[in-house]
Design a protein around this motif. Structure first.
Motif, PDB file in Angstrom:
ATOM      1  N   UNK A   1     -41.276 -18.383  25.616  1.00 37.95           N
ATOM      2  CA  UNK A   1     -40.967 -17.931  24.254  1.00 37.95           C
ATOM      3  C   UNK A   1     -41.426 -18.971  23.233  1.00 37.95           C
ATOM      4  N   UNK A   2     -41.168 -20.252  23.518  1.00 35.32           N
ATOM      5  CA  UNK A   2     -41.556 -21.328  22.607  1.00 35.32           C
ATOM      6  C   UNK A   2     -43.070 -21.428  22.474  1.00 35.32           C
ATOM      7  N   UNK A   3     -43.758 -21.431  23.611  1.00 38.25           N
ATOM      8  CA  UNK A   3     -45.219 -21.535  23.577  1.00 38.25           C
ATOM      9  C   UNK A   3     -45.821 -20.335  22.851  1.00 38.25           C
ATOM     10  N   UNK A   4     -45.260 -19.151  23.111  1.00 36.19           N
ATOM     11  CA  UNK A   4     -45.760 -17.956  22.445  1.00 36.19           C
ATOM     12  C   UNK A   4     -45.565 -18.009  20.941  1.00 36.19           C
ATOM     13  N   UNK A   5     -44.397 -18.475  20.498  1.00 38.60           N
ATOM     14  CA  UNK A   5     -44.117 -18.544  19.066  1.00 38.60           C
ATOM     15  C   UNK A   5     -45.076 -19.495  18.359  1.00 38.60           C
ATOM     16  N   UNK A   6     -45.335 -20.647  18.977  1.00 37.82           N
ATOM     17  CA  UNK A   6     -46.260 -21.603  18.343  1.00 37.82           C
ATOM     18  C   UNK A   6     -47.689 -21.096  18.377  1.00 37.82           C
TER      19      UNK A   6
ATOM     20  N   UNK B   1     -29.186 -18.574  23.617  1.00 35.42           N
ATOM     21  CA  UNK B   1     -30.500 -18.015  23.968  1.00 35.42           C
ATOM     22  C   UNK B   1     -30.773 -16.661  23.323  1.00 35.42           C
ATOM     23  N   UNK B   2     -29.783 -15.757  23.281  1.00 40.14           N
ATOM     24  CA  UNK B   2     -30.053 -14.429  22.722  1.00 40.14           C
ATOM     25  C   UNK B   2     -30.204 -14.512  21.207  1.00 40.14           C
ATOM     26  N   UNK B   3     -29.471 -15.411  20.548  1.00 40.92           N
ATOM     27  CA  UNK B   3     -29.650 -15.618  19.109  1.00 40.92           C
ATOM     28  C   UNK B   3     -31.071 -16.101  18.824  1.00 40.92           C
ATOM     29  N   UNK B   4     -31.519 -17.083  19.610  1.00 39.86           N
ATOM     30  CA  UNK B   4     -32.867 -17.626  19.429  1.00 39.86           C
ATOM     31  C   UNK B   4     -33.924 -16.566  19.695  1.00 39.86           C
TER      32      UNK B   4
ATOM     33  N   UNK C   1     -43.653 -21.593  10.401  1.00 39.17           N
ATOM     34  CA  UNK C   1     -43.621 -22.930  11.000  1.00 39.17           C
ATOM     35  C   UNK C   1     -42.207 -23.505  10.948  1.00 39.17           C
ATOM     36  N   UNK C   2     -41.555 -23.391   9.789  1.00 40.38           N
ATOM     37  CA  UNK C   2     -40.199 -23.924   9.633  1.00 40.38           C
ATOM     38  C   UNK C   2     -39.223 -23.202  10.555  1.00 40.38           C
ATOM     39  N   UNK C   3     -39.295 -21.868  10.586  1.00 39.63           N
ATOM     40  CA  UNK C   3     -38.352 -21.102  11.397  1.00 39.63           C
ATOM     41  C   UNK C   3     -38.579 -21.336  12.885  1.00 39.63           C
ATOM     42  N   UNK C   4     -39.834 -21.435  13.290  1.00 39.86           N
ATOM     43  CA  UNK C   4     -40.116 -21.699  14.703  1.00 39.86           C
ATOM     44  C   UNK C   4     -39.662 -23.097  15.108  1.00 39.86           C
ATOM     45  N   UNK C   5     -39.764 -24.063  14.195  1.00 42.03           N
ATOM     46  CA  UNK C   5     -39.261 -25.412  14.480  1.00 42.03           C
ATOM     47  C   UNK C   5     -37.762 -25.371  14.746  1.00 42.03           C
ATOM     48  N   UNK C   6     -37.031 -24.631  13.912  1.00 38.20           N
ATOM     49  CA  UNK C   6     -35.586 -24.479  14.144  1.00 38.20           C
ATOM     50  C   UNK C   6     -35.320 -23.801  15.476  1.00 38.20           C
ATOM     51  N   UNK C   7     -36.119 -22.773  15.790  1.00 37.90           N
ATOM     52  CA  UNK C   7     -35.960 -22.089  17.072  1.00 37.90           C
ATOM     53  C   UNK C   7     -36.209 -23.008  18.248  1.00 37.90           C
ATOM     54  N   UNK C   8     -37.205 -23.889  18.141  1.00 43.98           N
ATOM     55  CA  UNK C   8     -37.501 -24.817  19.235  1.00 43.98           C
ATOM     56  C   UNK C   8     -36.339 -25.776  19.481  1.00 43.98           C
ATOM     57  N   UNK C   9     -35.677 -26.219  18.413  1.00 48.39           N
ATOM     58  CA  UNK C   9     -34.525 -27.110  18.568  1.00 48.39           C
ATOM     59  C   UNK C   9     -33.405 -26.403  19.342  1.00 48.39           C
ATOM     60  N   UNK C  10     -33.194 -25.121  19.039  1.00 52.45           N
ATOM     61  CA  UNK C  10     -32.175 -24.358  19.769  1.00 52.45           C
ATOM     62  C   UNK C  10     -32.559 -24.202  21.235  1.00 52.45           C
ATOM     63  N   UNK C  11     -33.831 -23.959  21.497  1.00 53.65           N
ATOM     64  CA  UNK C  11     -34.297 -23.826  22.882  1.00 53.65           C
ATOM     65  C   UNK C  11     -34.086 -25.133  23.643  1.00 53.65           C
TER      66      UNK C  11
END
Length: 389
Positions: free
Chosen positions: A271-276, A206-209, A357-367
């Protein structure tokens, strides 16, 4: 001491809104600006590891004093910069200064605070750091936008004065009480096998993401506002930083949801909703959507940081806590270094909006990985906590 923590924290992040000015002045592209941003963390990380282990042996007040004067030198370099190497030198010195400071500031605060007030001191120090991180960009952005005299330098002229006040304040504080038998600590990171899986999934991941997604805001939002939203107001990115981290710090005080696992899930969801929403703001060229996205990230940031750090402290036994928490911060700053460098490369190749978009997609997978694992972890949490205690 809290005043010193506030000033050191705000100076550490104040450069962010000035990136477009430096980009125009020296012809830096998004990759070079990303490298300028991450050079801070590259230096901070090893300095923090050493200082966390040996700061008490060297003297907490002495190291705090050195950190303040290093920050002053870094600010002088930012003020006087006449070439790109001076910018990189200033940024790396700033990383060294804050690495030293992070390793000793809270331990020193606790040494000079009555034990009955230590819990309050820890709470206030955490809120002060996060609020300072957000306040610095807000100050520099407002000064650069609304006072046209040397906009890339004026903020640091003021910060030098503030840091000199810090240098005076530290001399007024007492030396910490020392046992006389301190020895250099061992530089150690790692996680005991018994809690390894829980730590990596519920604290480290979580802290990495969180640092990755928020690092995108800090590193590229100033350029994003100018190049994608076509708004040249430098104060906007600074105020967004204040909303993200200052707001995130204050939102930690919300009492619900009270269960830490539920609170972490909710934080990661926000965090996910905000990033998108931030990505959508670029596609729609909407400044309003950008504000809404960062506000949602602020809530996710506050809860995510609060709970993941709690797990990092609660899961290990007392003897293992220092190296586990050091590992936690090591992973956190990797979230600044590795993905943001990749974002700079991607933005050069495909443009900033597609890169985000690419980086947030990777972040969503971690979440999603963390939330899925939390279903099992929630059932075992209280038993694990009792074992650690």
């Amino acid at each position: 001491m809290l005043s010193i923590i506030l000033i050191m924290s705000l100076v550490a992040t104040a450069v962010s809104p000035l990136f477009p000015l430096y980009g125009n002045q020296y012809g830096l592209n998004s990759l070079e600006l990303s490298l300028l941003f991450t050079s801070y963390a590259v230096v901070l990380l090893p300095v923090l590891l050493v200082t966390s282990a040996r700061g008490a042996f060297w003297g907490l007040k002495k190291v705090t004093r050195i950190a303040i004067w290093l920050a002053i030198v870094a600010s002088v370099l930012f003020l006087a910069n006449a070439s790109v190497w001076m910018l990189y030198g200033a940024r790396m010195l700033e990383g060294a200064a804050y690495g030293l400071f992070t390793g000793v500031a809270v331990p020193y605060l606790l040494r000079i605070t009555p034990e009955s007030r230590s819990a309050k001191a820890i709470l206030l120090s955490g809120i002060t750091v996060s609020f300072g991180f957000g306040l610095g960009p807000a100050i520099s952005g407002m000064l650069a936008e609304y006072i046209s005299v040397i906009p890339a330098r004026l903020p640091y002229l003021i910060f030098i004065v503030m840091l000199l006040i810090c240098a005076a304040l530290i001399e007024m504080l007492p030396h910490e009480k020392r046992n006389g038998d301190e020895v250099p600590g061992k530089i150690s990171i790692g996680v005991p096998p018994g809690i390894s899986r829980h730590f990596w999934m519920m604290a480290a991941l979580p802290i990495f993401t969180l640092f990755t997604i928020n690092g995108i805001v800090f590193a590229l939002i100033p350029t994003f506002v100018v190049s994608v939203l076509e708004n040249t107001n430098l104060s906007i990115s600074g105020l967004l930083s204040l909303l993200l981290l200052g707001g995130g710090a204050l939102l930690q005080l919300l009492p619900v949801p009270s269960h830490p696992v539920v609170r972490l899930r909710a934080g990661l969801a926000f965090l996910a909703v905000g990033a998108w929403t931030v990505v959508l703001s670029g596609q729609e060229s909407s400044l309003l959507l950008l504000w809404i996205g960062v506000a949602l990230q602020a809530l996710g940031t506050g809860w995510g940081l609060q709970v993941s750090l709690r797990f990092a402290g609660e899961l290990p036994e007392a003897k293992d806590r220092p190296r586990v928490i050091t590992t936690y911060y090591f992973v956190a700053y990797l979230g600044f270094i590795v993905p943001i460098g990749g974002l700079g490369v991607l933005s050069n190749m495909f443009g900033m909006n597609k890169a985000m978009f690419v980086m947030d997609t990777a972040g969503m997978l971690l979440i999603l990985c963390t939330i899925a694992y939390s279903l099992r972890f929630k059932r075992e949490y209280y038993a694990l906590k009792d074992i650690a205690v």
